[in-house]
Design a protein around this motif. Sequence first.
Motif, PDB file in Angstrom:
ATOM      1  N   ASN A 194       0.838  -1.206   0.000  1.00 53.14           N
ATOM      2  CA  ASN A 194       0.000   0.000   0.000  1.00 53.14           C
ATOM      3  C   ASN A 194       0.873   1.256   0.000  1.00 53.14           C
ATOM      4  O   ASN A 194       0.887   2.010   0.980  1.00 53.14           O
ATOM      5  CB  ASN A 194      -0.916  -0.001   1.231  1.00 53.14           C
ATOM      6  CG  ASN A 194      -1.881  -1.147   1.218  1.00 53.14           C
ATOM      7  OD1 ASN A 194      -2.890  -1.114   0.545  1.00 53.14           O
ATOM      8  ND2 ASN A 194      -1.553  -2.199   1.960  1.00 53.14           N
ATOM      9  N   PRO A 195       1.596   1.496  -1.108  1.00 50.64           N
ATOM     10  CA  PRO A 195       2.488   2.670  -1.120  1.00 50.64           C
ATOM     11  C   PRO A 195       1.683   3.966  -1.042  1.00 50.64           C
ATOM     12  O   PRO A 195       0.570   4.063  -1.559  1.00 50.64           O
ATOM     13  CB  PRO A 195       3.203   2.543  -2.468  1.00 50.64           C
ATOM     14  CG  PRO A 195       2.313   1.701  -3.302  1.00 50.64           C
ATOM     15  CD  PRO A 195       1.591   0.783  -2.360  1.00 50.64           C
ATOM     16  N   GLY A 196       2.230   4.927  -0.355  1.00 48.24           N
ATOM     17  CA  GLY A 196       1.574   6.228  -0.250  1.00 48.24           C
ATOM     18  C   GLY A 196       0.562   6.325   0.878  1.00 48.24           C
ATOM     19  O   GLY A 196       0.059   7.406   1.159  1.00 48.24           O
ATOM     20  N   LYS A 197       0.257   5.226   1.528  1.00 41.50           N
ATOM     21  CA  LYS A 197      -0.702   5.255   2.642  1.00 41.50           C
ATOM     22  C   LYS A 197      -0.003   5.753   3.902  1.00 41.50           C
ATOM     23  O   LYS A 197       1.185   5.524   4.111  1.00 41.50           O
ATOM     24  CB  LYS A 197      -1.273   3.864   2.923  1.00 41.50           C
ATOM     25  CG  LYS A 197      -2.142   3.323   1.817  1.00 41.50           C
ATOM     26  CD  LYS A 197      -3.584   3.474   2.168  1.00 41.50           C
ATOM     27  CE  LYS A 197      -4.443   2.806   1.088  1.00 41.50           C
ATOM     28  NZ  LYS A 197      -5.824   3.036   1.291  1.00 41.50           N
ATOM     29  N   LYS A 198      -0.758   6.432   4.746  1.00 43.23           N
ATOM     30  CA  LYS A 198      -0.241   6.906   6.025  1.00 43.23           C
ATOM     31  C   LYS A 198      -0.091   5.737   6.996  1.00 43.23           C
ATOM     32  O   LYS A 198      -0.737   4.699   6.824  1.00 43.23           O
ATOM     33  CB  LYS A 198      -1.195   7.925   6.642  1.00 43.23           C
ATOM     34  CG  LYS A 198      -1.313   9.202   5.872  1.00 43.23           C
ATOM     35  CD  LYS A 198      -2.271  10.139   6.566  1.00 43.23           C
ATOM     36  CE  LYS A 198      -2.473  11.413   5.778  1.00 43.23           C
ATOM     37  NZ  LYS A 198      -3.444  12.285   6.419  1.00 43.23           N
ATOM     38  N   MET A 199       0.710   5.928   8.006  1.00 46.78           N
ATOM     39  CA  MET A 199       0.936   4.888   9.002  1.00 46.78           C
ATOM     40  C   MET A 199      -0.373   4.485   9.680  1.00 46.78           C
ATOM     41  O   MET A 199      -0.608   3.302   9.939  1.00 46.78           O
ATOM     42  CB  MET A 199       1.932   5.373  10.056  1.00 46.78           C
ATOM     43  CG  MET A 199       2.374   4.304  11.004  1.00 46.78           C
ATOM     44  SD  MET A 199       3.643   4.926  12.106  1.00 46.78           S
ATOM     45  CE  MET A 199       2.883   4.573  13.653  1.00 46.78           C
ATOM     46  N   THR A 200      -1.240   5.451   9.936  1.00 47.29           N
ATOM     47  CA  THR A 200      -2.512   5.133  10.593  1.00 47.29           C
ATOM     48  C   THR A 200      -3.385   4.260   9.704  1.00 47.29           C
ATOM     49  O   THR A 200      -4.040   3.341  10.196  1.00 47.29           O
ATOM     50  CB  THR A 200      -3.274   6.423  10.968  1.00 47.29           C
ATOM     51  OG1 THR A 200      -3.401   7.242   9.798  1.00 47.29           O
ATOM     52  CG2 THR A 200      -2.570   7.192  12.059  1.00 47.29           C
ATOM     53  N   ASP A 201      -3.368   4.517   8.394  1.00 52.60           N
ATOM     54  CA  ASP A 201      -4.142   3.695   7.463  1.00 52.60           C
ATOM     55  C   ASP A 201      -3.581   2.279   7.393  1.00 52.60           C
ATOM     56  O   ASP A 201      -4.338   1.301   7.338  1.00 52.60           O
ATOM     57  CB  ASP A 201      -4.150   4.319   6.065  1.00 52.60           C
ATOM     58  CG  ASP A 201      -4.868   5.661   6.036  1.00 52.60           C
ATOM     59  OD1 ASP A 201      -5.794   5.859   6.871  1.00 52.60           O
ATOM     60  OD2 ASP A 201      -4.512   6.512   5.201  1.00 52.60           O
ATOM     61  N   ILE A 202      -2.261   2.173   7.397  1.00 55.41           N
ATOM     62  CA  ILE A 202      -1.615   0.854   7.369  1.00 55.41           C
ATOM     63  C   ILE A 202      -1.975   0.075   8.631  1.00 55.41           C
ATOM     64  O   ILE A 202      -2.283  -1.117   8.570  1.00 55.41           O
ATOM     65  CB  ILE A 202      -0.086   1.008   7.203  1.00 55.41           C
ATOM     66  CG1 ILE A 202       0.225   1.566   5.807  1.00 55.41           C
ATOM     67  CG2 ILE A 202       0.620  -0.326   7.423  1.00 55.41           C
ATOM     68  CD1 ILE A 202       1.658   1.972   5.602  1.00 55.41           C
ATOM     69  N   THR A 203      -1.978   0.752   9.761  1.00 61.22           N
ATOM     70  CA  THR A 203      -2.335   0.094  11.020  1.00 61.22           C
ATOM     71  C   THR A 203      -3.784  -0.387  10.990  1.00 61.22           C
ATOM     72  O   THR A 203      -4.092  -1.469  11.485  1.00 61.22           O
ATOM     73  CB  THR A 203      -2.100   1.040  12.215  1.00 61.22           C
ATOM     74  OG1 THR A 203      -0.724   1.444  12.216  1.00 61.22           O
ATOM     75  CG2 THR A 203      -2.430   0.372  13.531  1.00 61.22           C
ATOM     76  N   LYS A 204      -4.667   0.387  10.396  1.00 52.64           N
ATOM     77  CA  LYS A 204      -6.071  -0.041  10.266  1.00 52.64           C
ATOM     78  C   LYS A 204      -6.179  -1.303   9.419  1.00 52.64           C
ATOM     79  O   LYS A 204      -6.943  -2.213   9.744  1.00 52.64           O
ATOM     80  CB  LYS A 204      -6.920   1.079   9.656  1.00 52.64           C
ATOM     81  CG  LYS A 204      -7.186   2.217  10.605  1.00 52.64           C
ATOM     82  CD  LYS A 204      -7.962   3.331   9.932  1.00 52.64           C
ATOM     83  CE  LYS A 204      -8.109   4.519  10.847  1.00 52.64           C
ATOM     84  NZ  LYS A 204      -8.781   5.650  10.187  1.00 52.64           N
ATOM     85  N   ILE A 205      -5.427  -1.357   8.335  1.00 54.00           N
ATOM     86  CA  ILE A 205      -5.429  -2.534   7.466  1.00 54.00           C
ATOM     87  C   ILE A 205      -4.929  -3.754   8.244  1.00 54.00           C
ATOM     88  O   ILE A 205      -5.527  -4.834   8.191  1.00 54.00           O
ATOM     89  CB  ILE A 205      -4.567  -2.291   6.205  1.00 54.00           C
ATOM     90  CG1 ILE A 205      -5.207  -1.212   5.326  1.00 54.00           C
ATOM     91  CG2 ILE A 205      -4.355  -3.587   5.426  1.00 54.00           C
ATOM     92  CD1 ILE A 205      -4.307  -0.681   4.225  1.00 54.00           C
TER      93      ILE A 205
END
Length: 123
Positions: free
Chosen positions: A34-45
């Motif tokens: 998921n390039p370009g995603k914020k750390m918070t979005d990655i954590t949600k995933i």
Amino acid sequence: MTENNTKKEVQPKRPQCAFFIYKQEVYQQVKDANPGKKMTDITKIISQQYKQLTKDKIDQYEQKYKDNKVVYEKEKKTYEDKHGKIKNERKKKKDDTKATKKPQNKKQKKQESDEDQSSEDDD
């Protein structure tokens, strides 16, 4: 150099919970996918993935946590025998924040400064 000048041994760190163990293992893969995603979005995933794991897989991470906790308890006891009881820093920080004054937001500060200026104009 005297013994008082020697560095104090670093206290053991508490073990990570099962979710954080999982997150640590898969974070880089999810970030790369998921390039370009914020750390918070990655954590949600990652959180969604963790919730979808089978019970057996979650139990494996829980067991890792329990194993790490046993090691931590041993290290903690050894540390406390040498240096005394470990202080819980979290509680101390909460007490400190209650004593401090809550900062005002920008709108409140601007309104107060505008009121101060208008009262000076009246003089």
